[in-house]
Design a protein around this motif. Structure first.
Motif, PDB file in Angstrom:
ATOM      1  N   HIS A 122      60.494  27.886  71.145  1.00 29.80           N
ATOM      2  CA  HIS A 122      60.991  28.833  70.145  1.00 29.80           C
ATOM      3  C   HIS A 122      59.917  29.156  69.095  1.00 29.80           C
ATOM      4  CE1 HIS A 122      63.323  30.470  66.823  1.00 29.80           C
ATOM      5  NE2 HIS A 122      62.915  29.463  66.076  1.00 29.80           N
ATOM      6  N   HIS A 123      59.345  28.112  68.503  1.00 32.92           N
ATOM      7  CA  HIS A 123      58.360  28.359  67.442  1.00 32.92           C
ATOM      8  C   HIS A 123      57.034  28.878  67.993  1.00 32.92           C
ATOM      9  CE1 HIS A 123      60.676  27.340  63.995  1.00 32.92           C
ATOM     10  NE2 HIS A 123      61.073  26.194  64.538  1.00 32.92           N
ATOM     11  N   ARG A 124      56.703  28.542  69.217  1.00 33.77           N
ATOM     12  CA  ARG A 124      55.504  29.123  69.829  1.00 33.77           C
ATOM     13  C   ARG A 124      55.695  30.632  69.991  1.00 33.77           C
ATOM     14  NH1 ARG A 124      54.888  26.666  75.123  1.00 33.77           N
ATOM     15  NH2 ARG A 124      56.128  28.408  75.870  1.00 33.77           N
ATOM     16  N   GLY A 125      56.900  31.054  70.330  1.00 33.61           N
ATOM     17  CA  GLY A 125      57.190  32.488  70.410  1.00 33.61           C
ATOM     18  C   GLY A 125      57.013  33.171  69.067  1.00 33.61           C
ATOM     19  N   GLN A 126      57.497  32.524  68.008  1.00 32.37           N
ATOM     20  CA  GLN A 126      57.279  33.066  66.658  1.00 32.37           C
ATOM     21  C   GLN A 126      55.791  33.200  66.376  1.00 32.37           C
ATOM     22  OE1 GLN A 126      59.397  30.146  64.175  1.00 32.37           O
ATOM     23  NE2 GLN A 126      60.178  31.924  63.083  1.00 32.37           N
ATOM     24  N   LEU A 127      55.048  32.156  66.709  1.00 34.66           N
ATOM     25  CA  LEU A 127      53.608  32.157  66.449  1.00 34.66           C
ATOM     26  C   LEU A 127      52.916  33.279  67.214  1.00 34.66           C
ATOM     27  CD1 LEU A 127      51.200  30.853  65.050  1.00 34.66           C
ATOM     28  CD2 LEU A 127      51.113  29.177  66.923  1.00 34.66           C
ATOM     29  N   CYS A 128      53.366  33.556  68.413  1.00 39.26           N
ATOM     30  CA  CYS A 128      52.778  34.667  69.183  1.00 39.26           C
ATOM     31  C   CYS A 128      53.008  36.001  68.472  1.00 39.26           C
ATOM     32  CB  CYS A 128      53.361  34.709  70.593  1.00 39.26           C
ATOM     33  SG  CYS A 128      52.704  33.437  71.685  1.00 39.26           S
ATOM     34  N   VAL A 129      54.179  36.187  67.890  1.00 43.91           N
ATOM     35  CA  VAL A 129      54.453  37.421  67.135  1.00 43.91           C
ATOM     36  C   VAL A 129      53.519  37.500  65.923  1.00 43.91           C
ATOM     37  CG1 VAL A 129      56.176  38.675  65.771  1.00 43.91           C
ATOM     38  CG2 VAL A 129      56.832  37.599  67.937  1.00 43.91           C
ATOM     39  N   TYR A 130      53.337  36.376  65.218  1.00 46.40           N
ATOM     40  CA  TYR A 130      52.417  36.354  64.081  1.00 46.40           C
ATOM     41  C   TYR A 130      51.007  36.766  64.533  1.00 46.40           C
ATOM     42  CZ  TYR A 130      55.311  33.617  60.716  1.00 46.40           C
ATOM     43  OH  TYR A 130      56.245  33.163  59.824  1.00 46.40           O
ATOM     44  N   LEU A 131      50.553  36.178  65.637  1.00 43.94           N
ATOM     45  CA  LEU A 131      49.201  36.479  66.129  1.00 43.94           C
ATOM     46  C   LEU A 131      49.073  37.956  66.499  1.00 43.94           C
ATOM     47  CD1 LEU A 131      48.543  33.282  68.269  1.00 43.94           C
ATOM     48  CD2 LEU A 131      47.510  33.852  66.052  1.00 43.94           C
ATOM     49  N   ARG A 132      50.086  38.482  67.157  1.00 44.94           N
ATOM     50  CA  ARG A 132      50.078  39.897  67.538  1.00 44.94           C
ATOM     51  C   ARG A 132      49.991  40.766  66.287  1.00 44.94           C
ATOM     52  NH1 ARG A 132      48.355  41.888  71.423  1.00 44.94           N
ATOM     53  NH2 ARG A 132      49.748  41.071  72.975  1.00 44.94           N
ATOM     54  N   GLU A 133      50.766  40.432  65.260  1.00 42.72           N
ATOM     55  CA  GLU A 133      50.745  41.200  64.014  1.00 42.72           C
ATOM     56  C   GLU A 133      49.368  41.150  63.340  1.00 42.72           C
ATOM     57  OE1 GLU A 133      53.090  43.205  62.440  1.00 42.72           O
ATOM     58  OE2 GLU A 133      54.039  43.064  64.410  1.00 42.72           O
ATOM     59  N   CYS A 134      48.628  40.082  63.584  1.00 44.78           N
ATOM     60  CA  CYS A 134      47.278  39.943  62.993  1.00 44.78           C
ATOM     61  C   CYS A 134      46.199  40.523  63.902  1.00 44.78           C
ATOM     62  CB  CYS A 134      46.980  38.468  62.719  1.00 44.78           C
ATOM     63  SG  CYS A 134      47.954  37.788  61.372  1.00 44.78           S
ATOM     64  N   GLY A 135      46.604  41.110  65.028  1.00 44.80           N
ATOM     65  CA  GLY A 135      45.629  41.712  65.935  1.00 44.80           C
ATOM     66  C   GLY A 135      44.873  40.693  66.783  1.00 44.80           C
ATOM     67  N   ILE A 136      45.383  39.485  66.912  1.00 45.59           N
ATOM     68  CA  ILE A 136      44.734  38.442  67.718  1.00 45.59           C
ATOM     69  C   ILE A 136      45.227  38.574  69.157  1.00 45.59           C
ATOM     70  CG2 ILE A 136      44.396  35.940  68.004  1.00 45.59           C
ATOM     71  CD1 ILE A 136      43.392  36.948  65.281  1.00 45.59           C
ATOM     72  N   PRO A 137      44.329  38.673  70.128  1.00 38.68           N
ATOM     73  CA  PRO A 137      44.759  38.771  71.532  1.00 38.68           C
ATOM     74  C   PRO A 137      45.528  37.521  71.957  1.00 38.68           C
ATOM     75  CG  PRO A 137      42.426  39.297  71.300  1.00 38.68           C
ATOM     76  CD  PRO A 137      42.877  38.753  69.978  1.00 38.68           C
ATOM     77  N   LEU A 138      46.597  37.733  72.721  1.00 35.16           N
ATOM     78  CA  LEU A 138      47.431  36.630  73.178  1.00 35.16           C
ATOM     79  C   LEU A 138      47.027  36.179  74.577  1.00 35.16           C
ATOM     80  CD1 LEU A 138      50.930  37.865  72.011  1.00 35.16           C
ATOM     81  CD2 LEU A 138      49.433  36.197  70.906  1.00 35.16           C
ATOM     82  N   PRO A 139      47.041  34.870  74.791  1.00 35.27           N
ATOM     83  CA  PRO A 139      46.757  34.360  76.134  1.00 35.27           C
ATOM     84  C   PRO A 139      47.955  34.604  77.042  1.00 35.27           C
ATOM     85  CG  PRO A 139      47.401  32.554  74.710  1.00 35.27           C
ATOM     86  CD  PRO A 139      47.321  33.794  73.836  1.00 35.27           C
TER      87      PRO A 139
END
Length: 171
Positions: free
Chosen positions: A136-153
């Motif tokens: 659950h929280h990893r999913g939240q973190l992925c949204v944060y990273l996306r919002e910051c323009g960080i490419p997701l693995p």
């Protein structure tokens, strides 16, 4: 058998989580999407340390959410997040590899300020409050990273940024 199954579940998720936490190396740790939200670094540290909760669930019959502190603060560096993640995984493995079936089936209770929220077998507590909580929280973190323009693995399949490839093709 129960400990082995929980370890398989946890190990699959911590491998994926490690990839996401590695992406945090490029992220602004103080950023947050809303004033009521965790800062990115605090959320990443939360994701990093959740696997270590396995040991706490295994060694106690209860946990009182009201007695805990405010949780991790924004870490000083992204490297500290990865170090905490490795330490949390090691703590989890220490318990998953040695507990017997009866211990996994024993009752475990979640409390809030001394009031019972729910009682369940200890194995379910690990599955719910460690493995699924991590996802659950990893999913939240992925949204944060996306919002910051960080490419997701890639996680369970391709991401918009990278294809999931067999290990022999990724090096």
């Amino acid at each position: 058998m129960i400990g082995r199954l929980l370890r398989l579940q946890l190990d699959a998720e911590v491998r994926v989580s490690h990839e996401v936490l590695t992406a945090v190396q490029e992220a602004p740790l103080d950023w947050r999407p809303h004033p009521a939200s965790f800062r990115l670094g605090r959320l990443a540290m939360h994701v990093a340390t959740i696997p270590g909760w396995t040991a706490a669930v295994a060694r106690t019959a209860t946990y009182d959410m009201g007695a805990g502190g405010p949780g991790p603060d924004v870490p000083a560096s992204a490297a500290a997040i990865l170090e905490a993640h490795e330490a949390a995984i090691a703590r989890a493995h220490q318990v998953l590899d040695v507990m017997d079936e009866d211990a996994w089936l024993a009752e475990w209770t979640l409390l809030r300020d001394g009031h019972v929220i729910e009682t369940m077998p200890r194995a379910e507590a690990v599955s719910r409050y460690v493995v699924r909580h991590l996802v659950h929280h990893r999913g939240q973190l992925c949204v944060y990273l996306r919002e910051c323009g960080i490419p997701l693995p890639p996680l369970y399949g391709d991401s918009a940024d990278r294809r999931l490839l067999p290990p022999d093709l990724t090096s």
